[in-house]
Design a protein around this motif. Sequence first.
Motif, PDB file in Angstrom:
ATOM      1  N   ALA A   1      13.883  -0.662   9.924  1.00  0.00           N
ATOM      2  CA  ALA A   1      12.536  -0.150  10.211  1.00  0.00           C
ATOM      3  C   ALA A   1      12.156  -0.667  11.585  1.00  0.00           C
ATOM      4  N   VAL A   2      11.206   0.006  12.219  1.00  0.00           N
ATOM      5  CA  VAL A   2      10.749  -0.457  13.530  1.00  0.00           C
ATOM      6  C   VAL A   2       9.234  -0.604  13.544  1.00  0.00           C
ATOM      7  N   GLY A   3       8.760  -1.409  14.488  1.00  0.00           N
ATOM      8  CA  GLY A   3       7.315  -1.533  14.699  1.00  0.00           C
ATOM      9  C   GLY A   3       6.763  -2.860  14.236  1.00  0.00           C
ATOM     10  N   GLY A   4       5.537  -3.086  14.648  1.00  0.00           N
ATOM     11  CA  GLY A   4       4.848  -4.324  14.285  1.00  0.00           C
ATOM     12  C   GLY A   4       3.631  -4.480  15.173  1.00  0.00           C
TER      13      GLY A   4
ATOM     14  N   GLU B   1       7.868   3.298  17.312  1.00  0.00           N
ATOM     15  CA  GLU B   1       7.948   4.560  16.557  1.00  0.00           C
ATOM     16  C   GLU B   1       8.084   5.751  17.511  1.00  0.00           C
TER      17      GLU B   1
ATOM     18  N   ASN C   1      12.276  -6.201  -0.774  1.00  0.00           N
ATOM     19  CA  ASN C   1      13.090  -5.421  -1.708  1.00  0.00           C
ATOM     20  C   ASN C   1      14.145  -4.645  -0.899  1.00  0.00           C
TER      21      ASN C   1
ATOM     22  N   HIS D   1       9.985   2.906   3.708  1.00  0.00           N
ATOM     23  CA  HIS D   1       8.986   1.893   4.085  1.00  0.00           C
ATOM     24  C   HIS D   1       9.125   1.456   5.539  1.00  0.00           C
ATOM     25  N   GLY D   2       8.093   0.752   6.022  1.00  0.00           N
ATOM     26  CA  GLY D   2       8.094   0.267   7.391  1.00  0.00           C
ATOM     27  C   GLY D   2       8.633  -1.149   7.495  1.00  0.00           C
ATOM     28  N   SER D   3       8.247  -1.843   8.557  1.00  0.00           N
ATOM     29  CA  SER D   3       8.838  -3.153   8.862  1.00  0.00           C
ATOM     30  C   SER D   3       8.158  -4.303   8.116  1.00  0.00           C
ATOM     31  N   ALA D   4       7.104  -3.997   7.351  1.00  0.00           N
ATOM     32  CA  ALA D   4       6.421  -4.986   6.502  1.00  0.00           C
ATOM     33  C   ALA D   4       6.265  -6.346   7.179  1.00  0.00           C
TER      34      ALA D   4
ATOM     35  N   ASP E   1       4.032  -8.429   7.136  1.00  0.00           N
ATOM     36  CA  ASP E   1       3.402  -9.452   6.285  1.00  0.00           C
ATOM     37  C   ASP E   1       4.403 -10.276   5.480  1.00  0.00           C
TER      38      ASP E   1
HETATM   39  P1  NAD Z   1       5.015  -0.953   5.486  1.00  0.00           P
HETATM   40  O1  NAD Z   1       5.806   0.045   4.711  1.00  0.00           O
HETATM   41  O2  NAD Z   1       5.755  -1.764   6.470  1.00  0.00           O
HETATM   42  O3  NAD Z   1       4.287  -1.952   4.455  1.00  0.00           O
HETATM   43  C1  NAD Z   1       3.285  -1.518   3.527  1.00  0.00           C
HETATM   44  C2  NAD Z   1       3.194  -2.570   2.385  1.00  0.00           C
HETATM   45  O4  NAD Z   1       4.345  -2.454   1.544  1.00  0.00           O
HETATM   46  C3  NAD Z   1       3.184  -4.011   2.888  1.00  0.00           C
HETATM   47  O5  NAD Z   1       2.346  -4.788   2.054  1.00  0.00           O
HETATM   48  C4  NAD Z   1       4.608  -4.481   2.724  1.00  0.00           C
HETATM   49  O6  NAD Z   1       4.753  -5.855   2.530  1.00  0.00           O
HETATM   50  C5  NAD Z   1       5.066  -3.665   1.524  1.00  0.00           C
HETATM   51  N1  NAD Z   1       6.503  -3.341   1.614  1.00  0.00           N
HETATM   52  C6  NAD Z   1       7.062  -2.378   2.401  1.00  0.00           C
HETATM   53  N2  NAD Z   1       8.386  -2.376   2.238  1.00  0.00           N
HETATM   54  C7  NAD Z   1       8.667  -3.355   1.340  1.00  0.00           C
HETATM   55  C8  NAD Z   1       9.891  -3.836   0.777  1.00  0.00           C
HETATM   56  N3  NAD Z   1      11.090  -3.323   1.103  1.00  0.00           N
HETATM   57  N4  NAD Z   1       9.805  -4.872  -0.089  1.00  0.00           N
HETATM   58  C9  NAD Z   1       8.635  -5.392  -0.435  1.00  0.00           C
HETATM   59  N5  NAD Z   1       7.461  -4.980   0.043  1.00  0.00           N
HETATM   60  C10 NAD Z   1       7.472  -3.960   0.938  1.00  0.00           C
HETATM   61  O7  NAD Z   1       3.824  -0.136   6.185  1.00  0.00           O
HETATM   62  P2  NAD Z   1       2.752  -0.656   7.245  1.00  0.00           P
HETATM   63  O8  NAD Z   1       2.302  -2.035   6.892  1.00  0.00           O
HETATM   64  O9  NAD Z   1       1.769   0.423   7.341  1.00  0.00           O
HETATM   65  O10 NAD Z   1       3.535  -0.708   8.628  1.00  0.00           O
HETATM   66  C11 NAD Z   1       4.097  -1.879   9.216  1.00  0.00           C
HETATM   67  C12 NAD Z   1       4.814  -1.501  10.496  1.00  0.00           C
HETATM   68  O11 NAD Z   1       5.941  -0.641  10.165  1.00  0.00           O
HETATM   69  C13 NAD Z   1       3.953  -0.708  11.465  1.00  0.00           C
HETATM   70  O12 NAD Z   1       4.262  -1.119  12.768  1.00  0.00           O
HETATM   71  C14 NAD Z   1       4.367   0.729  11.232  1.00  0.00           C
HETATM   72  O13 NAD Z   1       4.143   1.537  12.355  1.00  0.00           O
HETATM   73  C15 NAD Z   1       5.851   0.549  10.957  1.00  0.00           C
HETATM   74  N6  NAD Z   1       6.469   1.648  10.200  1.00  0.00           N
HETATM   75  C16 NAD Z   1       7.740   1.963  10.527  1.00  0.00           C
HETATM   76  C17 NAD Z   1       8.416   2.941   9.807  1.00  0.00           C
HETATM   77  C18 NAD Z   1       9.838   3.235  10.167  1.00  0.00           C
HETATM   78  O14 NAD Z   1      10.471   2.465  10.863  1.00  0.00           O
HETATM   79  N7  NAD Z   1      10.400   4.346   9.692  1.00  0.00           N
HETATM   80  C19 NAD Z   1       7.785   3.584   8.738  1.00  0.00           C
HETATM   81  C20 NAD Z   1       6.489   3.217   8.398  1.00  0.00           C
HETATM   82  C21 NAD Z   1       5.830   2.236   9.136  1.00  0.00           C
END
Ligand code: NAD
Length: 375
Positions: free
Chosen positions: A84-87, A100, A311, A298-301, A303
């Motif tokens: 995943a990318v971004g943050g 992105e 996961n 999902h994204g780069s999570a 947090d």
């Molecule tokens: P996110 O999907 O990264 O996270 C959303 C929530 O789901 C967070 O609480 C996170 O901890 C949880 N989560 C996500 N994947 C998980 C996993 N594998 N295991 C456990 N928990 C998981 O979405 P966001 O917070 O809106 O975005 C974070 C960054 O990621 C931003 O910079 C966004 O632009 C980027 N992003 C990238 C992509 C991609 O690379 N395709 C897709 C979506 C978001």
Amino acid sequence: MTEQTSSVAGSRSYSVAVLGGDGIGPEVVQAAVKVSQHCASKYGFTLHMRPALVGGAAYDAVGTPLPAETLSTCRECDAVLLGAVGGPKYDTLPPALRPEVGALLPLRKELGLFANLRPARLFPALASASALRADIVGAGLDLLVVRELTGGIYFGSPKGRSADGLSAVDTCTYSRTEIERILHVGFRAAAQRSRRLCSVDKANVLESSRFWREICNEVAAQYPDVALTHMLVDNCAMQLVRDPRQFDVIVTENMFGDILSDEASMLTGSLGMLPSASLGEASSAGGRGTFGMYEPVHGSAPDIAGKGIANPLATIISAAMLLRHSLGEDRAAEDIERAVAEVLDAGLRTADIAAAGASSVGTDAMCEAVIARLS
Ligand code: NAD
């Protein structure tokens, strides 16, 4: 990550570009690589893993989110596995330098990835995670959205604001070639599954949709074993929550697919479980699969990055899709999918899919559990 090769003498040999990216990306990709390499030695093929920089990690290292070297590594490989990318650190950069916009979109465009496959599978063991009632999703839900990714209203011209600033325009345009090639992906996917394809459009209003439907009926003649239905997009959005089990494969244009695939994925309730594939033209080279890029939804999570609790299953299932669609290693792909289902049936959970108060395992333990259940 260093270059890794799982080698079996005299075997089928493939190369995979491995783009960990940012946040939890490298953690989940490492798990998927480990599972894939285990499968390679088990099923007698060689995987040459070629790591490359992408996203914020690339920007930090070389000042651009998509270095030319990364693009050429991808082009030299049979497939790409992306984390995943971004943050937050990169959110204030100019658009072209943001991970992105500056990496994901150009990667899809440069690599000609026009077909986005988004399976939405609700594993029976996780049925309670669905946003829908158990009697609606049943014992399990398993559908596939095939979305056109490089045409339609997101790319058509004219696009923009009028000189006086009082109006704006986006244009939905599709060529016959663009429609035919995505429909073939949909029909082929349906032929390999339950032989039911639902083509989604807005033919009661849009000329581009009427064109789509006309071509769809023509292409259908080449797939006599696939039962084709047409559905208007507004009805489809409703039917997905009313009775999702009526669908198997849905094929649709870019914007409709963007919305419907997100809706369908939420029926499974869990972001950490959702894989995706973006495919290019089918290879004409004998026996080789289709070039594609595989990534979790999902994204780069940020947090949870670096805590070892992400996961890895969405990325591991994405790797299974890679083995099937780009390398033609179907048995290895099925083995991974079965192992994931068994791990869940056995009650193992990462924190994101664990019930409140229940115990959970980290990324490494989940990865090892999947490996232990490979046949
Ligand atoms: P996110 O999907 O990264 O996270 C959303 C929530 O789901 C967070 O609480 C996170 O901890 C949880 N989560 C996500 N994947 C998980 C996993 N594998 N295991 C456990 N928990 C998981 O979405 P966001 O917070 O809106 O975005 C974070 C960054 O990621 C931003 O910079 C966004 O632009 C980027 N992003 C990238 C992509 C991609 O690379 N395709 C897709 C979506 C978001």
